[in-house]
Design a protein around this motif. Structure first.
Motif, short mmCIF file in Angstrom:
data_model
loop_
_atom_site.label_atom_id
_atom_site.label_comp_id
_atom_site.label_asym_id
_atom_site.label_seq_id
_atom_site.Cartn_x
_atom_site.Cartn_y
_atom_site.Cartn_z
N ASP A 13 0.81 -1.23 0.00
CA ASP A 13 0.00 0.00 0.00
C ASP A 13 0.84 1.27 0.00
OD1 ASP A 13 -2.28 -1.62 0.10
OD2 ASP A 13 -2.29 -1.63 2.28
N LYS A 16 1.65 2.30 -4.99
CA LYS A 16 2.16 1.76 -6.26
C LYS A 16 1.20 2.06 -7.41
CE LYS A 16 2.29 -2.36 -4.43
NZ LYS A 16 1.95 -2.00 -3.03
N ASN A 38 -5.54 -10.14 -3.55
CA ASN A 38 -5.22 -9.56 -2.24
C ASN A 38 -4.73 -8.12 -2.42
OD1 ASN A 38 -2.92 -10.56 -3.55
ND2 ASN A 38 -1.91 -11.28 -1.71
N GLY A 40 -4.71 -4.27 -3.76
CA GLY A 40 -5.70 -3.21 -4.04
C GLY A 40 -4.91 -1.97 -4.42
N HIS A 41 -4.91 -1.63 -5.70
CA HIS A 41 -4.12 -0.50 -6.20
C HIS A 41 -5.07 0.62 -6.61
CE1 HIS A 41 -0.61 -3.45 -7.25
NE2 HIS A 41 -0.90 -3.41 -5.97
N GLY A 126 -3.69 -12.38 9.71
CA GLY A 126 -4.48 -11.22 9.28
C GLY A 126 -4.52 -11.15 7.77
N THR A 128 -5.95 -11.40 3.79
CA THR A 128 -7.09 -10.76 3.13
C THR A 128 -8.23 -11.76 2.91
OG1 THR A 128 -6.19 -11.26 0.97
CG2 THR A 128 -5.59 -9.13 1.92
N GLN A 222 1.83 -6.00 -3.26
CA GLN A 222 2.30 -6.11 -1.87
C GLN A 222 3.60 -5.31 -1.70
OE1 GLN A 222 1.25 -9.48 -3.40
NE2 GLN A 222 -0.69 -8.55 -2.87
N THR A 237 2.92 -12.54 2.73
CA THR A 237 2.05 -13.16 1.74
C THR A 237 2.81 -14.36 1.15
OG1 THR A 237 0.55 -12.74 -0.11
CG2 THR A 237 2.72 -11.67 -0.23
N VAL A 271 -1.02 -3.37 7.06
CA VAL A 271 -2.34 -3.90 7.36
C VAL A 271 -2.17 -5.40 7.61
CG1 VAL A 271 -2.94 -4.10 4.90
CG2 VAL A 271 -4.76 -4.01 6.58
N ARG A 300 -9.90 -2.47 6.07
CA ARG A 300 -9.37 -2.44 7.44
C ARG A 300 -8.53 -1.17 7.65
NH1 ARG A 300 -6.17 -8.04 7.71
NH2 ARG A 300 -5.81 -7.50 5.55
P1 IMO Z 1 -1.02 -4.13 -2.30
O1 IMO Z 1 -0.60 -4.68 -3.62
C1 IMO Z 1 -0.92 -4.51 2.02
C2 IMO Z 1 -1.07 -8.53 3.70
C3 IMO Z 1 -2.30 -8.96 4.48
C4 IMO Z 1 -1.66 -9.89 5.48
C5 IMO Z 1 -0.57 -10.58 4.66
C6 IMO Z 1 -1.00 -11.93 4.10
O2 IMO Z 1 -2.30 -3.41 -2.33
O3 IMO Z 1 0.09 -3.36 -1.67
P2 IMO Z 1 -2.61 -12.64 2.09
O4 IMO Z 1 -4.07 -12.36 1.88
O5 IMO Z 1 -1.73 -12.14 1.01
O6 IMO Z 1 -2.34 -14.07 2.45
O7 IMO Z 1 -2.25 -11.81 3.43
O8 IMO Z 1 -0.28 -9.70 3.60
N1 IMO Z 1 -1.32 -8.04 2.32
C7 IMO Z 1 -1.22 -6.76 1.96
N2 IMO Z 1 -0.97 -5.66 2.70
N3 IMO Z 1 -1.06 -4.40 0.69
C8 IMO Z 1 -1.28 -5.50 -0.07
O9 IMO Z 1 -1.31 -5.44 -1.42
C9 IMO Z 1 -1.41 -6.74 0.56
N4 IMO Z 1 -1.67 -8.01 0.14
C10 IMO Z 1 -1.58 -8.79 1.22
O10 IMO Z 1 -2.93 -7.86 5.08
O11 IMO Z 1 -1.01 -9.14 6.48
#
Ligand code: IMO
Ligand code: GDP
Ligand code: MG
Length: 421
Positions: A13, A16, A38, A40-41, A126, A128, A222, A237, A271, A300
């Motif tokens: 987050d 990007k 997972n 969200g851009h 935690g 998604t 991520q 992740t 998050v 969240r």
């Molecule tokens: P973007 O691309 C922030 C976090 C989840 C959790 C961990 C594992 O928008 O930056 P998962 O569902 O992947 O098994 O969750 O990774 N997480 C992210 N946090 N931005 C993301 O994507 C994320 N994708 C997964 O909150 O802590």
């Protein structure tokens, strides 16, 4: 623009989506190479807000080839919904190509993701709950289904039947409800029909693009500290979110890459669970009160803290970051003093890197340097020279501490709120 790998340098987050949208102006192809929905851009075009989960953010500019590479895990129902949502928002998805080798996320993955989190209780990751971990688990175990299976109805039926049978046994052991083959089969067969026109061998497409000198932008999802190998395991992740993932997740060789851009916020957010050494409740309250830092995928509230230069320096090493885009500078506009973490204290030891042992990371106390706040609204600045001198000093300092060249400073979510340094 040359071939550019864009990665998140923190915990995801970082902004990007916004930076990808800006850079796409001069790119020909935009590729997602890892992760799934997972991600969200967020991209703003005027007052209109778009949140991309699987489709490369380049889709918002006309005539750009958008590719979902082999390293992505695709939830077919999620992808169809995303195409339909974009259509309702006036964006026609046509120059999209999906790798036939990309693995599928299926309902049992999402269910297992939820069940495992429940079982972990207070030790949960935690996630998604998009089924990402179990889908990559199947891929590594060589028991996954891929796009090529989805668009081949006869083959898909048999494979899906066997997988649902197997996973229903596992779900039973969790005390969860079994899944219905008939319902899932009907839904996914229809999604397969919708997605079939987009499915192809994307390695060949990308090879042709590089051969004709096209400029390719690799859209990381991520962030570095969510990387399955280099992140704060197990609070990560399930894919390689770092620069190397762009090569394996697309089939474009490392010697075809020209530069790596790291995106980082002027502060830190995360998050989900897991250690965050510079976490700070006051910063979180301030940003949340401004209506900022709520997750683009799950809604969240994000955890917030001071900028962590120990983390970003480590990130620069792993990713080979050449250039930096610093976003959300405007988030710090009202502060008197701004702290930056320049080292960790773990018991009697002083660390200048991020320890792999989660227990050591959890006990790390930040060592801070302080910078004077600029106490000026930066959101209307469009040029480097228009930024308050104290804001420029802060940006230069965090880039220097990270060990890469400052290229972009972002002072708001809109395209025009972008300063090229
Ligand atoms: P973007 O691309 C922030 C976090 C989840 C959790 C961990 C594992 O928008 O930056 P998962 O569902 O992947 O098994 O969750 O990774 N997480 C992210 N946090 N931005 C993301 O994507 C994320 N994708 C997964 O909150 O802590
Ligand atoms: P991504 O996952 O890295 O693409 O980031 P997200 O879209 O999940 O979260 C970043 C948030 O910050 C989004 O709401 C963006 O619109 C917003 N954003 C990006 N850059 C800036 C900036 O410079 N200032 C402000 N105020 N918001 C920004
Ligand atoms: Mg995001």
């Amino acid at each position: 623009m040359a071939n550019t790998i864009l990665v998140g340098a923190q915990w995801g987050d970082e902004g990007k989506g916004k930076i990808i949208d800006v850079l796409t102006e001069t790119a020909d192809v935009v590729v997602r190479t890892q992760g799934g929905n997972n991600a969200g851009h967020t991209v703003y075009l005027g007052p209109k807000k778009y949140v991309l989960h699987l489709i490369p953010s380049g889709i918002l500019r006309k005539g750009k080839m958008c590719i979902i590479g082999n390293g992505v895990v695709v939830d077919p129902i999620g992808l169809v919904a995303e195409i339909d949502t974009l259509k309702k928002q006036g964006v026609t998805v046509k120059d999209l190509f999906i790798s036939e080798s990309a693995h599928l996320v299926l309902p049992y993955h999402r269910e297992l993701d939820s069940q495992r989190e429940i079982l972990k209780g207070k030790n949960k990751i935690g996630t998604t709950k998009r089924g990402i971990g179990p889908a990559y688990g199947d891929k590594a175990a060589r028991t996954g289904l891929r796009m090529i299976d989805l668009i081949n109805p006869e083959r898909f039926e048999g494979l899906l039947r066997a997988k649902i049978k197997e996973n229903n046994e596992i779900l039973k052991a969790f005390g969860a409800k079994p899944l219905s083959f008939a319902k899932i089969h009907a839904e996914y067969r229809e999604a397969g029909r919708r997605l079939k026109p987009f499915v192809t061998n994307t390695v060949v497409l990308l090879h042709k693009a590089t051969s004709r000198g096209a400029d390719i932008l690799f859209e990381g999802a991520q962030g570095t500290f969510l990387d399955i190998d280099h992140g704060s395991y197990p609070f990560v992740t399930s894919s390689n979110t770092t620069a190397g993932g762009a090569c394996t997740g697309s089939g474009v060789a490392p010697n075809k890459m020209d530069r790596v851009m790291g995106v980082m916020k002027a502060y830190t957010t995360r998050v989900g669970e897991g250690p965050l050494p510079t976490e700070n409740a006051e910063i979180a309250d301030m940003l949340h009160a401004m209506g900022r830092e709520f997750g683009a995928t799950t809604g969240r509230a994000r955890r917030c803290g001071w900028f962590d230069a120990v983390a970003t320096r480590y990130s620069a090493i792993i990713n080979g970051i050449d250039e930096l885009a610093v976003t959300n500078l405007d988030g710090l506009d009202t502060l008197d003093t701004i702290k930056v973490c320049i080292g960790y204290r773990a018991g009697s030891a002083k660390l200048d890197y991020v320890p792999a042992d989660i227990e050591v990371l959890a006990m790390c106390q930040p060592i801070y340097a302080e910078f004077p706040g600029w106490k000026t609204d930066t959101s209307k600045c469009r040029k480097w020279k228009q930024l308050p001198p104290k804001a420029r000093s802060y940006l230069k300092a965090i880039a220097e501490l990270t060990g890469a060249k400052l290229k972009i400073a972002s002072v708001g979510p809109a395209r025009e709120q972008t300063i090229f340094v």
